[in-house]
Every structure is written in C-alpha cells, then in structure tokens.
Write an enzyme that holds these catalytic residues in place. Sequence first.
Site, PDB file in Angstrom:
ATOM      1  N   SER A   1       0.966  -1.289   0.286  1.00  9.64           N
ATOM      2  CA  SER A   1      -0.011   0.062  -0.419  1.00  9.64           C
ATOM      3  C   SER A   1       0.767   1.540  -0.360  1.00  9.64           C
ATOM      4  O   SER A   1       2.086   1.291   1.139  1.00  9.64           O
ATOM      5  CB  SER A   1      -0.722   0.183   1.409  1.00  9.64           C
ATOM      6  OG  SER A   1      -1.501   1.598   1.271  1.00  9.64           O
TER       7      SER A   1
ATOM      8  N   TYR B   1      -2.063  -0.330  10.003  1.00 13.53           N
ATOM      9  CA  TYR B   1      -1.931  -0.649   8.271  1.00 13.53           C
ATOM     10  C   TYR B   1      -0.878  -0.851   8.200  1.00 13.53           C
ATOM     11  O   TYR B   1      -0.434  -1.482   7.471  1.00 13.53           O
ATOM     12  CB  TYR B   1      -3.458  -0.437   7.801  1.00 13.53           C
ATOM     13  CG  TYR B   1      -3.582  -1.074   6.809  1.00 13.53           C
ATOM     14  CD1 TYR B   1      -3.672  -2.161   6.157  1.00 13.53           C
ATOM     15  CD2 TYR B   1      -2.836   0.025   5.658  1.00 13.53           C
ATOM     16  CE1 TYR B   1      -3.760  -2.551   4.771  1.00 13.53           C
ATOM     17  CE2 TYR B   1      -3.209  -0.409   4.440  1.00 13.53           C
ATOM     18  CZ  TYR B   1      -3.603  -1.972   3.482  1.00 13.53           C
ATOM     19  OH  TYR B   1      -3.695  -1.500   2.785  1.00 13.53           O
TER      20      TYR B   1
END
Length: 247
Positions: free
Chosen positions: A142, A156
């Site tokens: 990501s 995350y």
Amino acid sequence: MSGLLIVTGASTGIGAATARMAAFNGWQRIVVHYAHDKAGADETAAMVESMGAQAYVVQADVSNPKAVAKIFAQVAEMKPGRIGLVNNAGIVAPTGKLADLTPERVAQVFAVNVFGAIEVIRQTVAVMRDWGKGGAIVNISSAAARLGAANQYVDYAASKGAIDSLTLGLADELAPEGIRVNAIRPGLIDTPIHAKGGLPDRLDKIGHTPPLGRPGTADEVAEAALWLLSERASYVTRTIVDVAGGR
C-alpha cells in the site's frame, strides 16, 4: 497459459478484479480464495469460468496456518504447472490514532497482513519447488507503507511496510531458483476497504488529491499485478510498483 494462479482475498476489490482479468489474459486455472465473503468469491469464480477458465474456490483465515495448509494440500494435488501468486488478502481496522492501537487490534492486523502473507508465500514456494516449474509472486502492499497513514491506520501502514521489506528480501533469496518477487503499492483505490475502515466517504473527500486528480480502480491495480506475473516482466524482480496516481 497452462499455469496456476492463486489470488488471496479474491471475493472483492483488487483480488476479485485480478482473478477476473487473469482469466481474460489467458490464465486457465485460478484459485479464488476468500475469508468470509463466500457470495463474493462465488461471483468472482462464475466470472472466471464465463471466460473459459477453471476456478477453484477455497476458504481460509490466512492468519491460521492450519487453514492455509489445507488450501495448499488441495493445490498440491493439482496438475503441476508454473505458479503465480497475488498475495492480496488483508484487513484494515477502523480509523484511529495512537491511543486506539491496542495490542489486540495491532495483533489482528499483523496476523492477517504480515504473518498470513508470509505463510501463504512459504506454502506457495514449497509447491513451486515440488513441481519444479518456477513462478512469480506479487505482494499487494500500500502507498500507506511510505506515507504512514497518520491519525488513521498507522498499524495498517506499518504492516504494509513489513510487506515491502519482505518483498525485497525474498526477491533476493528466491531469484537463484527463477522465482521473481515483486510488490504493488496501491494508492487511493475505489474498493470496499475504505468502508471497512469506517470511512465510506473517504474517496469523496480526498479522491481528487493525487496528481492525476482522481482515485484509481481495482482494474488498474490488477493490470499491474498481471504484468508483473507475466513473461513480459521476465527481467523484473525486487521491484515495488506504485499504482497511486502520483500520490
């Protein structure tokens, strides 16, 4: 293409788009993995088979090594061929700041996003070695890994930073065996993950902020993943591709 493509987290979003597009791009056998959304996985599989490919729907919580082992026990019984893996399964906890990052929350995020991803790769490579046909791996990271996701999803982001490091190290380790390992860092992509993080209107608010002026699509990420798996990228390994609109 006679190989076998394994896509984790293929019931929705980037995983589903990758499985569907893979069938269109000539992959004849596709393992459609899901954790909880059986209906979504079945829909993905139906679309795969509508394009003439064979879909194998498998369920597992990737944070449970025994569940992952069951998937690969099934895979090992299939006809040998070159293996592609899109290591996409992942979760995000509700948006929060440091005080919200309880040990239980962080443990859950890392159990799926890091420990599960490592176990999926370990099991995949074991089959690759047994079959002797080689293959390629694409980890879905990501843009949060380099941006940090402050005040939102720092845990995350940290888990995806681990995926970046994992990609680099395993690319070096596996290259002598002809196994390529790369990753993709998606940016603001129009998928259900924003709602799962408690921000269903996130793209409405900030989707225009990348230099390209819009959020990306799951198909755009899938295109990059399938290129990295293909022989068109035969000299590409240890590479992390940003699919983030310049963000």
